[in-house]
Design a protein around this motif. Structure first.
Motif, short mmCIF file in Angstrom:
data_model
loop_
_atom_site.label_atom_id
_atom_site.label_comp_id
_atom_site.label_asym_id
_atom_site.label_seq_id
_atom_site.Cartn_x
_atom_site.Cartn_y
_atom_site.Cartn_z
N ILE A 22 35.08 7.16 69.82
CA ILE A 22 35.79 7.07 68.47
C ILE A 22 37.17 7.25 68.82
N PHE A 49 35.90 10.08 59.14
CA PHE A 49 34.98 9.82 60.25
C PHE A 49 34.42 8.34 59.79
N ILE A 50 34.08 7.37 60.62
CA ILE A 50 33.58 6.21 60.25
C ILE A 50 32.10 6.24 59.55
N ARG A 51 31.33 7.12 60.12
CA ARG A 51 30.01 7.04 59.64
C ARG A 51 30.02 8.20 58.44
N ASP A 52 29.33 7.90 57.53
CA ASP A 52 29.28 8.76 56.01
C ASP A 52 28.14 9.93 56.46
N ILE A 53 27.16 9.69 57.49
CA ILE A 53 26.40 10.86 57.75
C ILE A 53 27.31 12.03 58.55
N THR A 54 28.09 11.59 59.38
CA THR A 54 28.95 12.79 60.00
C THR A 54 29.75 13.15 59.12
N ASN A 55 30.64 12.68 58.18
CA ASN A 55 31.39 13.19 57.10
C ASN A 55 30.70 14.20 56.23
N ASP A 56 29.45 13.58 55.71
CA ASP A 56 28.56 14.31 54.80
C ASP A 56 28.14 15.62 55.41
#
Length: 111
Positions: A22, A49-56
């Motif tokens: 990252i 973060f690039i990925r929504d799942i990480t951010n969520d």
């Protein structure tokens, strides 16, 4: 989300660890918090973060918590449940946002 007069947006940033994938894409992580100054509750938040799942996932750990009363619990929860290489950078970004909020003159928010 309805934006109330007592809401503020604060952001904290931290450098991501060198040598991680990252870091090659984005050098730092941002933590953006919407906080109700009347209750100190985190109304909403997001991370860069690039990925929504990480951010969520990480955002769900913070939403509804008091930035002032629950900061130790927030950090402990992230330590236990966010098992990724940039964990320390995420914690630093949260603490950076927390410090910005603590420095806020709440009396001037509504003016």
């Amino acid at each position: 989300m309805e934006i109330r007069d007592s809401f503020v947006l604060v952001a904290g940033f931290a450098q991501l660890p060198k040598g991680t994938p990252i870091f090659e894409v984005q050098k730092s992580i941002g933590c953006i918090l919407v906080i109700d100054t009347e209750t100190d509750i985190i109304v909403d938040c997001t991370f860069t973060f690039i990925r929504d799942i990480t951010n969520d996932f990480i955002s769900a750990l913070l939403r509804g918590k008091s930035i002032t009363r629950d900061i130790d619990e927030i950090i402990n929860t992230v330590e236990r449940r966010f098992i990724v290489p940039p964990k320390k950078a995420v914690i630093q970004a949260i603490l950076s946002g927390y410090n910005r909020y603590i420095e806020l003159d709440k009396e001037n928010v509504k003016n």
